[in-house]
Motif scaffolding. Structure first.
Motif, PDB file in Angstrom:
ATOM      1  N   LYS A 353       2.831  28.759  24.417  1.00  0.00           N
ATOM      2  CA  LYS A 353       3.106  28.978  23.000  1.00  0.00           C
ATOM      3  C   LYS A 353       4.558  29.390  22.830  1.00  0.00           C
ATOM      4  CE  LYS A 353      -1.576  30.590  21.844  1.00  0.00           C
ATOM      5  NZ  LYS A 353      -2.393  31.768  21.459  1.00  0.00           N
ATOM      6  N   THR A 354       5.197  28.833  21.827  1.00  0.00           N
ATOM      7  CA  THR A 354       6.549  29.260  21.482  1.00  0.00           C
ATOM      8  C   THR A 354       6.431  30.276  20.359  1.00  0.00           C
ATOM      9  OG1 THR A 354       7.481  27.124  22.117  1.00  0.00           O
ATOM     10  CG2 THR A 354       8.813  28.529  20.689  1.00  0.00           C
ATOM     11  N   MET A 355       6.978  31.469  20.604  1.00  0.00           N
ATOM     12  CA  MET A 355       6.742  32.575  19.678  1.00  0.00           C
ATOM     13  C   MET A 355       7.935  33.518  19.686  1.00  0.00           C
ATOM     14  SD  MET A 355       3.585  35.342  19.895  1.00  0.00           S
ATOM     15  CE  MET A 355       2.358  34.030  19.941  1.00  0.00           C
ATOM     16  N   ALA A 356       8.273  34.054  18.532  1.00  0.00           N
ATOM     17  CA  ALA A 356       9.298  35.085  18.460  1.00  0.00           C
ATOM     18  C   ALA A 356       8.802  36.318  19.198  1.00  0.00           C
ATOM     19  CB  ALA A 356       9.618  35.421  17.015  1.00  0.00           C
ATOM     20  N   ILE A 357       9.697  36.974  19.932  1.00  0.00           N
ATOM     21  CA  ILE A 357       9.272  38.117  20.732  1.00  0.00           C
ATOM     22  C   ILE A 357       8.777  39.253  19.844  1.00  0.00           C
ATOM     23  CG2 ILE A 357      11.574  39.151  20.868  1.00  0.00           C
ATOM     24  CD1 ILE A 357       8.817  39.096  23.609  1.00  0.00           C
ATOM     25  N   GLY A 358       9.294  39.343  18.626  1.00  0.00           N
ATOM     26  CA  GLY A 358       8.804  40.365  17.700  1.00  0.00           C
ATOM     27  C   GLY A 358       7.340  40.175  17.376  1.00  0.00           C
ATOM     28  N   GLU A 359       6.942  38.931  17.144  1.00  0.00           N
ATOM     29  CA  GLU A 359       5.537  38.629  16.872  1.00  0.00           C
ATOM     30  C   GLU A 359       4.679  38.888  18.105  1.00  0.00           C
ATOM     31  OE1 GLU A 359       2.674  34.808  15.637  1.00  0.00           O
ATOM     32  OE2 GLU A 359       4.864  34.582  15.694  1.00  0.00           O
ATOM     33  N   ALA A 360       5.202  38.538  19.294  1.00  0.00           N
ATOM     34  CA  ALA A 360       4.445  38.739  20.530  1.00  0.00           C
ATOM     35  C   ALA A 360       4.154  40.212  20.768  1.00  0.00           C
ATOM     36  CB  ALA A 360       5.211  38.151  21.713  1.00  0.00           C
ATOM     37  N   VAL A 361       5.123  41.080  20.452  1.00  0.00           N
ATOM     38  CA  VAL A 361       4.913  42.523  20.623  1.00  0.00           C
ATOM     39  C   VAL A 361       3.977  43.050  19.534  1.00  0.00           C
ATOM     40  CG1 VAL A 361       6.044  44.782  20.568  1.00  0.00           C
ATOM     41  CG2 VAL A 361       7.089  42.891  21.831  1.00  0.00           C
ATOM     42  N   ALA A 362       4.162  42.570  18.311  1.00  0.00           N
ATOM     43  CA  ALA A 362       3.320  43.044  17.198  1.00  0.00           C
ATOM     44  C   ALA A 362       1.851  42.707  17.412  1.00  0.00           C
ATOM     45  CB  ALA A 362       3.816  42.434  15.884  1.00  0.00           C
ATOM     46  N   THR A 363       1.583  41.563  18.033  1.00  0.00           N
ATOM     47  CA  THR A 363       0.192  41.149  18.276  1.00  0.00           C
ATOM     48  C   THR A 363      -0.335  41.640  19.619  1.00  0.00           C
ATOM     49  OG1 THR A 363       0.965  39.036  19.215  1.00  0.00           O
ATOM     50  CG2 THR A 363       0.447  39.090  16.850  1.00  0.00           C
ATOM     51  N   LYS A 364       0.504  42.414  20.346  1.00  0.00           N
ATOM     52  CA  LYS A 364       0.136  42.987  21.642  1.00  0.00           C
ATOM     53  C   LYS A 364      -0.039  41.944  22.748  1.00  0.00           C
ATOM     54  CE  LYS A 364       0.400  47.305  20.775  1.00  0.00           C
ATOM     55  NZ  LYS A 364       1.472  48.099  21.447  1.00  0.00           N
ATOM     56  N   LEU A 365       0.459  40.737  22.525  1.00  0.00           N
ATOM     57  CA  LEU A 365       0.515  39.782  23.633  1.00  0.00           C
ATOM     58  C   LEU A 365       1.449  40.322  24.706  1.00  0.00           C
ATOM     59  CD1 LEU A 365      -0.113  37.062  24.956  1.00  0.00           C
ATOM     60  CD2 LEU A 365       1.696  36.035  23.547  1.00  0.00           C
ATOM     61  N   VAL A 366       2.583  40.863  24.271  1.00  0.00           N
ATOM     62  CA  VAL A 366       3.491  41.612  25.147  1.00  0.00           C
ATOM     63  C   VAL A 366       3.284  43.085  24.841  1.00  0.00           C
ATOM     64  CG1 VAL A 366       5.904  42.067  25.723  1.00  0.00           C
ATOM     65  CG2 VAL A 366       5.152  39.712  25.288  1.00  0.00           C
ATOM     66  N   ASN A 367       3.141  43.894  25.881  1.00  0.00           N
ATOM     67  CA  ASN A 367       2.624  45.261  25.732  1.00  0.00           C
ATOM     68  C   ASN A 367       3.470  46.172  24.851  1.00  0.00           C
ATOM     69  OD1 ASN A 367       2.490  48.270  27.011  1.00  0.00           O
ATOM     70  ND2 ASN A 367       0.475  47.280  27.059  1.00  0.00           N
ATOM     71  N   ASN A 368       4.797  46.092  24.943  1.00  0.00           N
ATOM     72  CA  ASN A 368       5.613  47.057  24.216  1.00  0.00           C
ATOM     73  C   ASN A 368       7.011  46.503  23.957  1.00  0.00           C
ATOM     74  OD1 ASN A 368       7.458  48.035  26.572  1.00  0.00           O
ATOM     75  ND2 ASN A 368       5.376  48.242  27.384  1.00  0.00           N
ATOM     76  N   GLU A 369       7.757  47.190  23.119  1.00  0.00           N
ATOM     77  CA  GLU A 369       9.080  46.732  22.702  1.00  0.00           C
ATOM     78  C   GLU A 369      10.073  46.655  23.853  1.00  0.00           C
ATOM     79  OE1 GLU A 369      10.904  48.812  19.528  1.00  0.00           O
ATOM     80  OE2 GLU A 369       9.444  48.183  18.003  1.00  0.00           O
TER      81      GLU A 369
END
Length: 721
Positions: A353-369
């Motif tokens: 998936k191509t995704m902005a890192i801000g969205e990835a963090v907000a949706t908890k796909l990536v754990n933290n900022e």
């Protein structure tokens, strides 16, 4: 040969999940996801000690899936325009990378960088340091390569970096025991003189699949008694023994102090945490960085620079409050889009998936900022040095891959001829590293953070029986009391201790047995102005050798219509040489101008290659293209008349004529990203220059277009409308 070893060899396991092709009958992304899911099942079965029949069945299914995927991707692989042989030949011929100790037969897993490879690596490291260390105000260290055993014992490397080995008693040569067993079974089943029933064949294959799971005694029995594997000398192999992948040595002439060449750079930063915190005036969060060598005594090094025994690493350890992993600069990168391959997608659709890192963090796909911030900064770094963004992705570790203490891990993978290869790891390692060193050394590894507003906390007020503590722990009594006091600062931490003491009369704290008579407590509250914590660590870890190799592949291409013309399209900022200076003739007057221009370029820190050979000008351009020189200056007879030279851009092969005195300024601006080639074309007149060096004057007011011919690429008058 080195050429074969540099390009071919066993692919990393993750390469089997790389395909994005589809057929009318099968979605290979979904098939790759099934492989990933099945691999995870196999790992979990082995970890849980499942029956061999169950594991064997799961492994068989995994093999079938891999075979199917391989067959589906053969056609697509055949369409690959990347000429591996030509690339490999050029890499060696131009001395980007060469085998170490070549005239003595070489040593597997050891390579030397030649002049262009060394310059390219230095440029990558310099860009990394500016991009991360200077921009982020990181604290850089240069720690020793030699590490005492106690440090690596604490980190777990002494126990974890082992494989079982056997030795030929006659020659002393060592072999990896499980690989010997696998090879012996292969040879047995391929022996045309022997006939096996399906059940017998399956029994042998079941043993082979479990080769890396047997104990030393089980392996010895299988090698010596069941399969009767002999050493090359004809003797029986020795009993199997653990082989540590770290290079072991002794420190000092006595030989009593054991040490290792470090397998990673991180431990030097962890053990210096307290001093780094003091240097940073106790301010949190902060990051420390280190660029240096790591060493791993790989048993079967392969895949060129991707698996070697000595390698350069660039690592960052970002120390942060475990309860607040926000990053102050996250807003600067939140809109950066990354290609993400999350664990659910790996086990499900098999698609990224191509995704902005801000969205990835907000949706908890990536754990933290903080983790997301460094992922985005890594993507920007790769783009800055010239990596192809279309061949970059971040793959999340599956739960079966992560260490028990890790919160989240993402690998930046780069696609090359070896498939998708991990080149940068991004791990949220939680508080594990500082805690284990703190416990082993009885040294506090804590940080404090002032609160904007004081707050009330519930804690335990302790009173010790110093006599009993002294009798029980002697010199360690202060260590024990400090450990209890640290826990008592928060009632939630101390409550399990209090409960155990009340119910059983004793409990364990940091390896010490505490009895109810040694300490009394009461619940209390207090107002605190600061909090104390053991920092979590966010760790981006860069494999410079893998990045360098991937950049070589991403930069390589052949001129259209001429497969003999190899080009390395390095970004000017990392190109080993920024400019070539070429005389049109060997006359003294021309050479004097060449030397003056080269001297001025190097005075301005622009690495320059001068080629005064008698080869044709086109041949000298080609030589410069092969090592990725982005710009070439030609000093011709017109230079002697009006002090102008031609400036050639490598990829378009277009040339402009400019005043000799502008050369250093213009090239310096393009190297540092302050001017583009398009702006140069708009400022200076194009000239018609064939690759054989024929030059014709062009009126600067005449509109021209750049065209390609069999002789090269140059400008022509624009056709009339």
């Amino acid at each position: 040969s080195f050429a074969a070893g540099f390009i071919t060899g066993c692919l990393p396991a993750v390469a089997l999940t790389m395909s994005t092709t589809t057929t009318p009958d099968m979605d290979t992304d979904a098939l790759a996801a099934k492989i990933t899911k099945q691999s995870s099942i196999v790992r979990q079965l082995k970890k849980d000690g499942a029956p061999s029949e169950q594991i064997g069945s799961a492994v068989d299914e995994l093999k079938e899936l891999k075979t199917l995927l391989a067959s589906l991707t053969i056609a697509e692989d055949g369409k690959d325009s990347f000429d591996k042989k030509a690339f490999d030949d050029m890499v060696i011929r131009k001395m980007f990378v060469i085998p170490s100790f070549e005239i003595h037969g070489g040593v597997k897993g050891l390579y030397d960088l030649g002049p262009p490879g060394c310059a390219l690596k230095a440029a990558i490291v310099d860009t990394w340091r500016k991009h991360f260390v200077l921009t982020e105000s990181m604290l850089e260290m240069d720690c020793t390569n030699l590490t005492p055993e106690c440090v690596l014992k604490t980190s777990g490397h002494v126990d974890r970096f082992t494989d079982l080995m056997v030795k030929d008693p006659e020659t002393g040569e060592c072999f990896r025991a499980d690989k010997l067993l696998e090879d012996a079974i292969d040879a047995l089943l391929e022996d045309k003189t022997k006939i096996f029933t399906n059940e017998e064949r399956e029994d042998h294959l079941r043993v082979q699949r479990q080769a890396d799971a047997f104990s030393p005694s089980e392996l010895d029995n299988l090698l010596q008694n069941v399969y009767q594997v002999k050493a090359p000398s004809g003797a029986n192999f020795s009993a199997s023994f653990p082989f540590n992948l770290m290079f072991k040595t002794t420190i000092g002439p006595e030989g009593t102090s054991v040490g290792f060449l470090r397998p990673e750079t991180a431990q030097g930063l962890f053990v210096n945490f307290r001093r780094l915190l003091d240097y940073n005036a106790q301010k949190m969060p902060f990051a420390a960085a280190q660029i240096g060598l790591g060493f791993r005594n790989e048993i079967s090094p392969r895949s060129g620079l991707l698996r070697v025994r000595e390698f350069t690493m660039a690592e960052i350890e970002h120390f942060v409050n475990p309860d607040d992993k926000a990053h102050p600069s996250f807003g600067n990168v939140k809109d950066k889009e990354l290609v993400l391959f999350g664990r659910d997608d790996q086990l499900g659709s098999g698609k990224t998936k191509t995704m902005a890192i801000g969205e990835a963090v907000a949706t908890k796909l990536v754990n933290n900022e903080t983790l997301g911030y460094f992922m985005a900064r890594t993507q920007l770094f790769m783009e800055k040095i010239g990596m192809d963004p279309a061949r970059l992705r971040f793959r999340q570790h599956l739960t079966t891959e992560m260490a028990h203490y890790a919160c989240d891990c993402w690998d930046l993978e780069i696609q090359s001829s070896y498939g998708w290869v991990e080149c940068v790891g991004h791990a949220d390692r939680a508080c594990y590293d500082l805690k284990v060193h703190s416990q082993a050394t009885k040294t506090a590894m804590d940080a404090t953070q002032k609160l904007e507003k004081p707050k009330d906390v519930t804690m335990a007020k302790l009173k010790f029986d110093r006599k009993l503590l002294g009798q029980a722990f002697k010199a360690d009594q202060r260590v024990v009391s400090r450990a209890l006091e640290s826990l008592a600062e928060d009632w939630q931490d101390f409550e399990p201790i209090a409960k155990a003491l009340e119910e059983t009369g004793s409990t364990e704290v940091d390896g010490y047995t505490i009895t109810k008579e040694m300490v009394t407590w009461k619940k209390a509250s207090k107002k605190v102005h600061e909090i104390k914590f053991t920092p979590s660590v966010i760790e981006p870890s860069f494999g410079i050798g893998r990045i360098l190799y991937s950049l070589l592949e991403h930069s390589y291409y052949q001129r259209e219509g001429d497969e003999q013309r190899n080009v390395m399209k390095f970004n000017p900022s990392v190109a080993p040489n920024k400019c070539a200076v070429l005389p049109i003739s060997s006359g003294d007057e021309v050479n004097a101008v060449v030397d003056a221009i080269a001297s001025d370029l190097m005075y301005n820190d622009l690495s320059t290659k001068v080629d005064k050979s008698g080869a044709a000008l086109g041949r000298r351009y080609a030589r410069a293209d092969e090592i990725g020189v982005p710009f070439a200056i030609t000093v011709d007879f017109e230079t002697l008349e009006n002090n102008t030279v031609t400036l050639r851009e490598r990829d378009s092969m277009a040339q402009v004529r400019m005043p000799k005195n502008d050369v250093s300024t213009v090239i310096g601006a393009m190297v540092h990203g302050k001017m583009s080639w398009e702006k140069v074309l708009g400022k200076y007149p194009l000239v018609q220059v064939a690759e054989d060096g024929e030059v014709a004057k062009t009126d600067s007011s005449t509109k021209t277009v750049v065209v390609s011919t069999s002789r090269g690429r140059f400008s022509r008058p624009a056709p009339a409308k």
